[in-house]
Design a protein around this motif. Structure first.
Motif, mmCIF file in Angstrom:
data_model
loop_
_atom_site.group_PDB
_atom_site.id
_atom_site.type_symbol
_atom_site.label_atom_id
_atom_site.label_comp_id
_atom_site.label_asym_id
_atom_site.label_seq_id
_atom_site.Cartn_x
_atom_site.Cartn_y
_atom_site.Cartn_z
ATOM 1 N N VAL A 140 44.962 44.961 52.161
ATOM 2 C CA VAL A 140 44.070 43.815 52.147
ATOM 3 C C VAL A 140 44.712 42.766 51.257
ATOM 4 C CG1 VAL A 140 42.740 44.605 50.155
ATOM 5 C CG2 VAL A 140 41.648 43.125 51.840
ATOM 6 N N LEU A 141 44.301 41.523 51.415
ATOM 7 C CA LEU A 141 44.914 40.486 50.597
ATOM 8 C C LEU A 141 44.055 40.202 49.367
ATOM 9 C CD1 LEU A 141 47.620 39.155 51.205
ATOM 10 C CD2 LEU A 141 46.396 37.107 51.868
ATOM 11 N N ALA A 142 43.860 41.239 48.559
ATOM 12 C CA ALA A 142 43.174 41.062 47.279
ATOM 13 C C ALA A 142 44.222 41.368 46.239
ATOM 14 C CB ALA A 142 42.013 42.040 47.161
ATOM 15 N N CYS A 143 44.660 40.339 45.569
ATOM 16 C CA CYS A 143 45.938 40.440 44.868
ATOM 17 C C CYS A 143 45.986 41.511 43.787
ATOM 18 C CB CYS A 143 46.281 39.092 44.268
ATOM 19 S SG CYS A 143 47.916 39.120 43.550
ATOM 20 N N PRO A 144 46.869 42.490 43.925
ATOM 21 C CA PRO A 144 46.991 43.566 42.939
ATOM 22 C C PRO A 144 47.842 43.183 41.740
ATOM 23 C CG PRO A 144 48.478 43.954 44.742
ATOM 24 C CD PRO A 144 47.777 42.671 45.053
ATOM 25 N N THR A 145 48.249 41.918 41.668
ATOM 26 C CA THR A 145 48.890 41.468 40.433
ATOM 27 C C THR A 145 47.883 41.641 39.305
ATOM 28 O OG1 THR A 145 50.129 39.900 41.718
ATOM 29 C CG2 THR A 145 50.064 39.518 39.360
ATOM 30 N N ASN A 146 46.618 41.588 39.675
ATOM 31 C CA ASN A 146 45.548 41.973 38.768
ATOM 32 C C ASN A 146 45.604 43.490 38.672
ATOM 33 O OD1 ASN A 146 43.148 42.717 37.617
ATOM 34 N ND2 ASN A 146 41.861 41.818 39.212
ATOM 35 N N SER A 154 47.917 47.039 49.126
ATOM 36 C CA SER A 154 49.261 47.380 49.606
ATOM 37 C C SER A 154 50.237 46.222 49.544
ATOM 38 C CB SER A 154 49.206 47.851 51.051
ATOM 39 O OG SER A 154 48.152 48.724 51.237
ATOM 40 N N CYS A 155 49.704 44.994 49.540
ATOM 41 C CA CYS A 155 50.603 43.875 49.787
ATOM 42 C C CYS A 155 51.696 43.734 48.735
ATOM 43 C CB CYS A 155 49.814 42.582 49.926
ATOM 44 S SG CYS A 155 48.871 42.194 48.472
ATOM 45 N N TYR A 156 51.392 44.093 47.478
ATOM 46 C CA TYR A 156 52.425 43.878 46.469
ATOM 47 C C TYR A 156 53.689 44.665 46.808
ATOM 48 C CZ TYR A 156 55.028 43.492 42.201
ATOM 49 O OH TYR A 156 56.027 43.225 41.313
ATOM 50 N N PHE A 157 53.515 45.925 47.115
ATOM 51 C CA PHE A 157 54.710 46.718 47.393
ATOM 52 C C PHE A 157 55.292 46.425 48.773
ATOM 53 C CE2 PHE A 157 53.171 49.409 43.844
ATOM 54 C CZ PHE A 157 54.285 49.216 43.050
ATOM 55 N N GLU A 247 60.673 35.363 46.246
ATOM 56 C CA GLU A 247 59.490 35.995 45.675
ATOM 57 C C GLU A 247 58.277 35.561 46.503
ATOM 58 O OE1 GLU A 247 58.715 38.195 42.921
ATOM 59 O OE2 GLU A 247 56.930 37.955 44.152
ATOM 60 N N PHE A 248 57.810 36.447 47.359
ATOM 61 C CA PHE A 248 56.715 36.057 48.250
ATOM 62 C C PHE A 248 55.456 35.714 47.468
ATOM 63 C CE2 PHE A 248 53.134 36.771 51.083
ATOM 64 C CZ PHE A 248 53.518 35.989 52.163
ATOM 65 N N CYS A 249 55.255 36.418 46.374
ATOM 66 C CA CYS A 249 54.020 36.232 45.616
ATOM 67 C C CYS A 249 53.892 34.833 45.031
ATOM 68 C CB CYS A 249 53.898 37.285 44.526
ATOM 69 S SG CYS A 249 53.646 38.922 45.217
ATOM 70 N N SER A 250 55.014 34.138 44.845
ATOM 71 C CA SER A 250 54.910 32.765 44.342
ATOM 72 C C SER A 250 54.339 31.842 45.404
ATOM 73 C CB SER A 250 56.283 32.246 43.943
ATOM 74 O OG SER A 250 56.837 33.089 42.986
ATOM 75 N N PHE A 251 54.368 32.332 46.640
ATOM 76 C CA PHE A 251 53.876 31.530 47.758
ATOM 77 C C PHE A 251 52.432 31.917 48.098
ATOM 78 C CE2 PHE A 251 53.076 31.614 52.344
ATOM 79 C CZ PHE A 251 53.260 30.288 52.692
ATOM 80 N N CYS A 252 52.137 33.190 47.925
ATOM 81 C CA CYS A 252 50.877 33.732 48.442
ATOM 82 C C CYS A 252 49.649 33.124 47.754
ATOM 83 C CB CYS A 252 50.871 35.235 48.251
ATOM 84 S SG CYS A 252 49.324 36.002 48.704
ATOM 85 N N PRO A 253 48.735 32.567 48.518
ATOM 86 C CA PRO A 253 47.554 31.940 47.924
ATOM 87 C C PRO A 253 46.637 32.933 47.211
ATOM 88 C CG PRO A 253 47.342 32.047 50.316
ATOM 89 C CD PRO A 253 48.741 32.469 49.987
ATOM 90 N N ALA A 254 46.699 34.191 47.617
ATOM 91 C CA ALA A 254 45.778 35.167 47.033
ATOM 92 C C ALA A 254 46.025 35.374 45.549
ATOM 93 C CB ALA A 254 45.882 36.498 47.779
ATOM 94 N N LEU A 255 47.207 35.000 45.100
ATOM 95 C CA LEU A 255 47.505 35.138 43.683
ATOM 96 C C LEU A 255 46.530 34.316 42.842
ATOM 97 C CD1 LEU A 255 49.548 36.440 41.724
ATOM 98 C CD2 LEU A 255 50.893 34.355 41.861
ATOM 99 N N ALA A 256 46.006 33.270 43.455
ATOM 100 C CA ALA A 256 45.102 32.397 42.700
ATOM 101 C C ALA A 256 43.661 32.878 42.743
ATOM 102 C CB ALA A 256 45.189 30.969 43.236
HETATM 103 S S1 SF4 Z 1 50.496 37.413 45.486
HETATM 104 FE FE1 SF4 Z 1 49.819 37.885 47.553
HETATM 105 S S2 SF4 Z 1 51.397 39.229 48.366
HETATM 106 FE FE2 SF4 Z 1 51.666 39.138 46.169
HETATM 107 S S3 SF4 Z 1 50.590 40.872 45.428
HETATM 108 FE FE3 SF4 Z 1 49.185 39.155 45.339
HETATM 109 S S4 SF4 Z 1 48.091 39.176 47.225
HETATM 110 FE FE4 SF4 Z 1 49.830 40.504 47.473
#
Ligand code: SF4
Ligand code: SF4
Ligand code: SF4
Ligand code: SF4
Ligand code: SF4
Lengths: 397, 440
Positions: A140-146, A154-157, A247-256
């Motif tokens: 799911v796109l719920a950012c696991p950077t948290n 799963s998206c981070y890995f 670095e895809f995560c710098s692009f991904c909106p879910a990071l915000a």
């Molecule tokens: S920034 Fe996007 S792709 Fe990266 S871990 Fe967060 S949700 Fe996943």
């Protein structure tokens, strides 16, 4: 020749997207000197948390400003050509009355509750309730950077495949893939329709637009198809850019979303701008981001075997097109299909909107492993009129 | 004034008198036959009364609305928009034999009787519902309708609506624009700007009548012999001349009565009569000979797939997006996509609709009605015949005109058709019985 010419815009857009993703990390939105990816319960409930929400507030304000400016531009463009009928139709807004339609359906209430509860759980659940599900990955796109999320997303890995093999033991890797694929097969894009916080945010934007009676942008299947190359490109970038040093995560909106809302100090690069884009685009076109979301596409790959299905009774359908008009993903076969009874599409996010808007009894239904969860009914479509005494005259002055 | 003019005037006057006489007489005859048909619910009265007012007393039931009246010639002209503009719609397609005989001399011989009747009314300028129209909306669905525009323009403001030929995305988009154009014209007429609220109210007024209709159809599905089809046609025909809210009010009463009947299993007929469905060209009062014949010869008209009947109003306009544009889109979409009118190039959906109706109303035979000269409907007969053949449902094609010359022939064919169904049922019954015995 003309065919090749038609491809040029698509190719340009793809190159642009690829460049954006690659250089995303060079476009800062809001950065911290020192990133903090953990939070404690105390911090979570402190005033400091509110300060940490600042980037999100900025995003929301900027998005609102963008929307207002775009609306103004649109009105101005129409006003320039006064004879154009568009001008007036943009101007007129609801003032007190409402269209009598359907009562709220149980299905939709459940869907909204699921989205809200899951979004809260996945973002804050870990902090408040503790971690019991660590190691299980959920697509799911719920950012696991948290790092304090209830379940790993799963998206981070997926965006950092080498890191997966470096950081995890063999068991962990297996658990990662088994749970990711398992959930994707079991739930399919029900995840998108019922669980994803990004989906929730987009649906809220759409609700705001509809409430304000603002005209959106309709995308039929053809326009959706224009996005196809971008969609696939994003999947490959998500899975592969890490190998090219991006670095895809710098692009991904879910990071915000999740990390920022949880009160972490995460530097936002292009993600911040992307989030504004997501908010603005989903205001005008419901779930616009979902039509290009790489995570959604990956989950959708299981649509042939997932137990959740959209079923159609091809005989009772009148081809009224209401389902197609309602579908946020531009799925057309739900409306045109006249042979197969299974109309589950790869792009379908199982939002049930088509079923809710279908006026023919049983013409569309959502099933889980053969059991019907929600079916179309004429009664439901006109349920707003129930118990309203037919009054004579006086309705239109 | 010279003598020749006076003579002309005299002649015209006499012609008008004759017309009035003949028309009211024919209409009275058909109305009487409809009333004499047994098994009508009490709440049918206001509907019949409406037809009486329009065709016998030559009144305009919309006159007391004190709003501009907009005439429409097809279900594809959205009534919602007309209400939103502060006007009232009336459906002008007619079945008058008298008007037809006058129109016969005005339009080409091969034109369809419906258009001839319209031309006749136009020429006589006697019918208040035609005379009082401030604007006429004519969706261009066939050649006759296209050419009738010029004719109507002599006495009325006319707005031709360009109906797309197919139902692709672009076609719906195009019809949306067409509706915006129509909206402009309506605003010009009433001097009132259509705002979001006006449109919403227009949608609600028509929506309520659709709601009552869907309740009615639900009741009808639950009990096959609830009401006679001729009476249902009277109900649906009356909708053409009544404001939607008034009609919905009458419908509400009818539904209440029928709910009780369903609960108490009171049927309109005591025996199980062959259940017949009519599909094809519109059946407009007083051209009720086919439905009347069916039910006088011992069948029941259990469903109809015609535009002045249930089909014309049964598809609701589904509002998906609550912006102004979203509502207009809903109207355009509703007018074009579910409409099983043969004016569209690909009309396969009609077959599915008919199949579904056969299932819903347990139809045993289909009568395919073709008004002489109505080519688009005639074209589709073959397709439907083949499909029904595959399903084992008998079908006959009845061609008729707006006069009573063909009544005897129709009677014979309908009678034979009903006998055929009965025979088929008996055989089926025997086969079934035989099987049961064999199994024992
Ligand atoms: S920034 Fe996007 S792709 Fe990266 S871990 Fe967060 S949700 Fe996943
Ligand atoms: S498509 Fe992507 S953003 Fe949309 S709901 Fe699915 S996972 Fe979330
Ligand atoms: S097909 Fe239906 S359930 Fe699937 S996305 Fe479209 S509206 Fe939602
Ligand atoms: S909304 Fe229902 S009846 Fe209309 S086209 Fe879709 S499936 Fe068919
Ligand atoms: S048959 Fe076709 S043209 Fe005639 S009223 Fe119906 S939809 Fe309109």
């Amino acid at each position: 020749m003309s065919k090749a010419k038609k491809r040029i815009p698509a190719i340009l857009i793809c190159i642009g997207t690829a460049a954006l993703v690659y250089f995303a990390g060079y476009i800062p939105f809001y950065t911290y000197q020192e990133e903090v990816l953990h939070t404690t319960q105390e911090q979570f409930f402190s005033a400091d948390h509110l300060v940490k929400l600042l980037p999100f507030v900025i995003i929301v304000l900027l998005a609102a400003a963008c929307i207002l400016i775009l609306l103004q531009i649109r009105e101005f463009a129409a006003w320039k050509r006064k004879d154009d009928k568009r001008y007036r139709r943009l101007k007129t807004k609801p003032k007190g009355s409402k269209v009598i339609g359907q009562k709220r359906s149980v299905f939709m209430t459940v869907r909204w509750c699921c989205m809200i509860v899951f979004s809260l759980l996945v973002m804050f659940g870990g902090i408040v309730l503790g971690f019991h599900l660590a190691g299980i990955a959920f697509p799911v796109l719920a950012c696991p950077t948290n790092l304090d999320q209830m379940v790993e997303s799963s998206c981070y890995f997926l965006a950092h495949i080498p890191a997966l093999f470096e950081e995890y033991s063999a068991g962990g890797i297996i658990l990662f893939f088994v749970s990711t694929i398992g959930f994707a097969v079991l739930l399919g894009r029900v995840i998108c329709g019922f669980l994803c916080p990004m989906g929730l945010i987009q649906d809220i934007m759409d609700k705001i637009r509809q409430k304000s009676g603002t005209e959106g942008i309709r995308m039929n299947e053809k326009r959706h198809n224009l996005l196809k190359p971008v969609k696939w490109l994003l999947v490959f970038l998500m899975l592969g850019i890490t190998f090219a040093g991006g670095e895809f995560c710098s692009f991904c909106p879910a990071l915000a979303t999740s990390p920022v809302l949880a009160g972490l100090s995460v530097s936002l690069y292009l993600s911040g701008f992307m989030m504004i884009f997501v908010l603005v685009s989903s205001f005008f076109k419901r779930r616009f981001w979902c039509s290009i979301c790489p995570m959604g596409l990956l989950i959708g790959l299981t649509h042939k075997i997932s137990p959740f299905r959209i079923k159609k009774d091809v005989q009772s359908c009148t081809e009224c097109g209401a389902c197609y008009e309602a579908c946020p993903m531009g799925v057309k076969i739900i409306y045109t299909e006249r042979e197969k009874s299974d109309v589950t599409d790869m792009n379908c996010i199982m939002c049930g909107e088509c079923i809710r808007k279908c006026p023919e009894d049983n013409a569309l239904a959502m099933t889980f492993a053969g059991k019907t969860l929600f079916r179309a009914s004429r009664k439901q479509i006109l349920s707003g009129f129930e118990n309203r005494k037919a009054q004579k005259g006086g309705d239109v002055q | 004034m010279n003598a020749a003019d006076l003579h002309e005037q005299e002649k015209r006057k006499r012609q008008e008198e004759r017309f009035r006489n003949k028309m009211t007489k024919t209409s009275a005859r058909y109305l009487r036959r409809m009333e004499e048909l047994k098994g009508a619910p009490d709440s049918l009265a206001p509907f019949l009364q409406t037809l009486r007012r329009v065709y016998l007393e030559m009144e305009n039931p919309l006159a007391d609305q004190e709003k501009p009246i907009v005439g429409t010639y097809c279900v594809m002209a959205p009534q919602e928009l007309i209400y939103a503009a502060g006007a009232v719609p009336v459906k002008l397609c007619s079945g008058s034999y008298t008007a037809f005989s006058i129109g016969d001399d005005i339009v080409p011989r091969d034109a369809c009787p419906l258009v001839k009747a319209v031309a006749g009314f136009q020429d006589m300028e006697l019918m208040p519902i035609y005379r009082d129209c401030s604007l006429m909306a004519v969706p261009i669905t066939c050649d006759c309708k296209k050419k009738i525009v010029e004719l109507l323009e002599k006495t009325h403001d006319v707005y031709p609506l360009q109906v797309p030929v197919s139902r692709e995305d672009e076609d719906v988009d195009q019809y949306v624009e067409e509706l915006y154009g129509f909206m402009d014209r309506l605003e010009e007429l009433t001097g009132r700007e259509i705002t979001w609220d006006h449109l919403a109210k227009g949608m609600n007024i028509v929506g309520r009548s659709r709601y009552e209709l869907s309740r009615f159809l639900e009741l009808k599905k639950s009990m096959p012999y609830l009401m006679k089809g001729t009476h249902i046609l009277a109900v649906m025909n009356a909708a053409a001349y009544l404001p939607a809210d008034v009609w919905a009010g009458y419908m509400h009463e009818l539904n209440e009565e029928l709910t009780v009947k369903v609960r108490e299993r009171q049927r309109a007929v005591s025996r199980d009569l062959p259940r017949i469905m009519v599909t094809g060209s519109p059946l407009v009062f007083p051209n009720m000979k086919i439905p009347l014949l069916i039910e006088e010869m011992g069948g029941i008209l259990a469903a109809d797939e015609t535009c002045m009947g249930e089909r014309g109003m049964s598809d609701p306009a589904v509002v998906v997006d609550k912006s102004f544009d979203g509502m207009i889109r809903a109207l355009a979409n509703q007018a074009v996509r579910p409409c099983s009118c043969p004016t569209f190039v690909n009309n396969k959906e009609r077959i599915f609709r008919i199949r579904q109706m056969i299932e819903d109303y347990r139809i045993q035979g289909v009568i395919y009605h073709v008004l002489r000269g109505c080519l688009v409907y005639d074209f589709e007969y073959k397709l439907i015949e083949e499909e029904l053949g595959r399903m084992g449902i008998p079908v006959i094609r009845l061609e008729s005109d707006y006069n009573e010359e063909d009544v005897e022939q129709l009677r014979i064919r309908i009678e034979a058709f009903i006998e055929l169904i009965k025979l088929k049922e008996q055989n089926n019954g025997n086969v079934q019985a035989g099987r049961n015995e064999g199994g024992m």
